[in-house]
Design an enzyme around this catalytic site. Structure first.
Site, short mmCIF file in Angstrom:
data_model
loop_
_atom_site.label_atom_id
_atom_site.label_comp_id
_atom_site.label_asym_id
_atom_site.label_seq_id
_atom_site.Cartn_x
_atom_site.Cartn_y
_atom_site.Cartn_z
N PHE A 62 0.84 -1.20 0.00
CA PHE A 62 0.00 0.00 0.00
C PHE A 62 0.87 1.25 0.00
O PHE A 62 2.06 1.22 0.34
CB PHE A 62 -0.96 0.00 1.20
CG PHE A 62 -0.29 0.19 2.54
CD1 PHE A 62 -0.14 1.46 3.09
CD2 PHE A 62 0.20 -0.90 3.26
CE1 PHE A 62 0.47 1.64 4.33
CE2 PHE A 62 0.80 -0.75 4.50
CZ PHE A 62 0.94 0.53 5.03
N CYS A 63 0.24 2.36 -0.41
CA CYS A 63 0.91 3.65 -0.46
C CYS A 63 -0.18 4.72 -0.36
O CYS A 63 -1.32 4.41 0.00
CB CYS A 63 1.75 3.79 -1.72
SG CYS A 63 0.81 3.48 -3.24
N THR A 64 0.12 5.95 -0.71
CA THR A 64 -0.85 7.01 -0.54
C THR A 64 -2.07 6.84 -1.44
O THR A 64 -3.20 6.82 -0.99
CB THR A 64 -0.21 8.39 -0.81
OG1 THR A 64 0.97 8.52 -0.03
CG2 THR A 64 -1.17 9.51 -0.49
N ILE B 188 -4.12 4.39 0.44
CA ILE B 188 -4.68 4.79 1.73
C ILE B 188 -5.86 5.74 1.55
O ILE B 188 -6.86 5.65 2.27
CB ILE B 188 -3.60 5.46 2.59
CG1 ILE B 188 -2.45 4.49 2.87
CG2 ILE B 188 -4.18 5.97 3.91
CD1 ILE B 188 -1.21 5.15 3.47
N CYS C 57 2.58 1.43 -4.74
CA CYS C 57 2.30 0.03 -4.39
C CYS C 57 1.98 -0.79 -5.62
O CYS C 57 2.14 -2.02 -5.61
CB CYS C 57 1.20 -0.07 -3.34
SG CYS C 57 -0.27 0.91 -3.60
#
Length: 260
Positions: free
Chosen positions: A182-184, A211, A189
């Site tokens: 996951f990432c922003t 996210i 990701c």
């Protein structure tokens, strides 16, 4: 009432004629008084923009007239004031730098899991096949320190270019588990998940929409803190509201490593 609409979007797609696209995008954004950053590369587009809602929606409608961007999805949040100081439209070698040219997301995505499914897996502690689930944060260490999923794997990378080496050092620790990167907003990701699969990690998913999409659909469940963003808002809470007033953190990192 917050009156500035912020959008984050990206799309991996093979692009040609980058200087012409750059000029057209700059004109379209300037004419609508939109500020922020757009990155263009042969592998696609990555953008963070803010303006009045009507201007943002008009720009996105214009952009989606191009068949290559017809399915571009944008994640929205609001702020009281303009969080960007100027408009930048740049041509880059990559829309998110990994320094690993063999990774070509436009050629095919890694499997994705949506926010609702991830929350259900985390509630249960395993995926639908009974396999243990771990979340893997692909962001920089200073972003992780603002907030991340509870018990997420954090290799303390300082730049995304360090992710491939970190993965190779820790690959064996991931075997036998379902790994959700996951990432922003999804872009890092996505590249990370493709790299992990090519490196032999068998059960890998990317968190679709990152996210920000998770906050939108699943709130704060299993997430501690806030989500760092690369503009003067600095961070968004699970309600997608800024933690601080615009301008209060003028030393925020610049968007050279920005993502959506």
């Amino acid at each position: 009432m917050m009156k500035v609409l912020n959008v984050a979007a990206y799309k991996f797609v093979s692009l040609e004629g980058l200087p012409e696209r750059q000029a057209a995008l700059r004109e379209a954004l300037q004419s609508r008084n939109i500020k922020g950053t757009v990155l263009l590369a042969g592998e696609g587009i990555n953008l963070f923009l803010a303006a009045r809602a009507s201007d943002i929606h008009d720009f996105l409608a214009w952009l989606r007239l191009d068949p290559l961007f017809h399915e571009l999805e944008a994640k929205e949040s609001w702020s009281h004031a303009q969080p960007f100081r100027k408009l930048l439209v740049k041509i880059k070698p990559e829309i998110i730098r990994m320094d690993h040219p063999a990774i070509q997301p436009a050629a095919g995505r890694a499997p994705a899991v949506n926010a609702v499914t991830l929350r259900r897996w985390l509630d249960a502690g395993h995926d639908d096949e009974g396999r243990p689930v771990v979340t893997l944060d692909t962001r920089n260490d200073f972003e992780v320190d603002v907030g991340t999923f509870r018990d997420a794997i954090d290799w303390r990378i300082t730049k995304f270019t360090g992710f491939p080496q970190a993965l190779l050092q820790h690959r064996e620790e991931l075997q036998g588990k379902t790994v959700v990167s996951f990432c922003t907003g999804g872009i890092r990701c996505e590249k990370a998940a493709i790299f992990m699969r090519e490196a032999g990690v068998e059960h890998v998913f990317q968190l679709d929409g990152g996210i920000l999409k998770y906050f939108e659909e699943s709130g704060h469940a299993h997430f501690d803190g806030e989500c760092f963003v690369f503009d003067e808002r600095r961070a968004l809470d699970p309600a997608l509201k800024p933690r601080v007033n615009v301008g209060a953190l003028s030393d925020s990192p610049a968007p050279q490593d920005m993502e959506s």
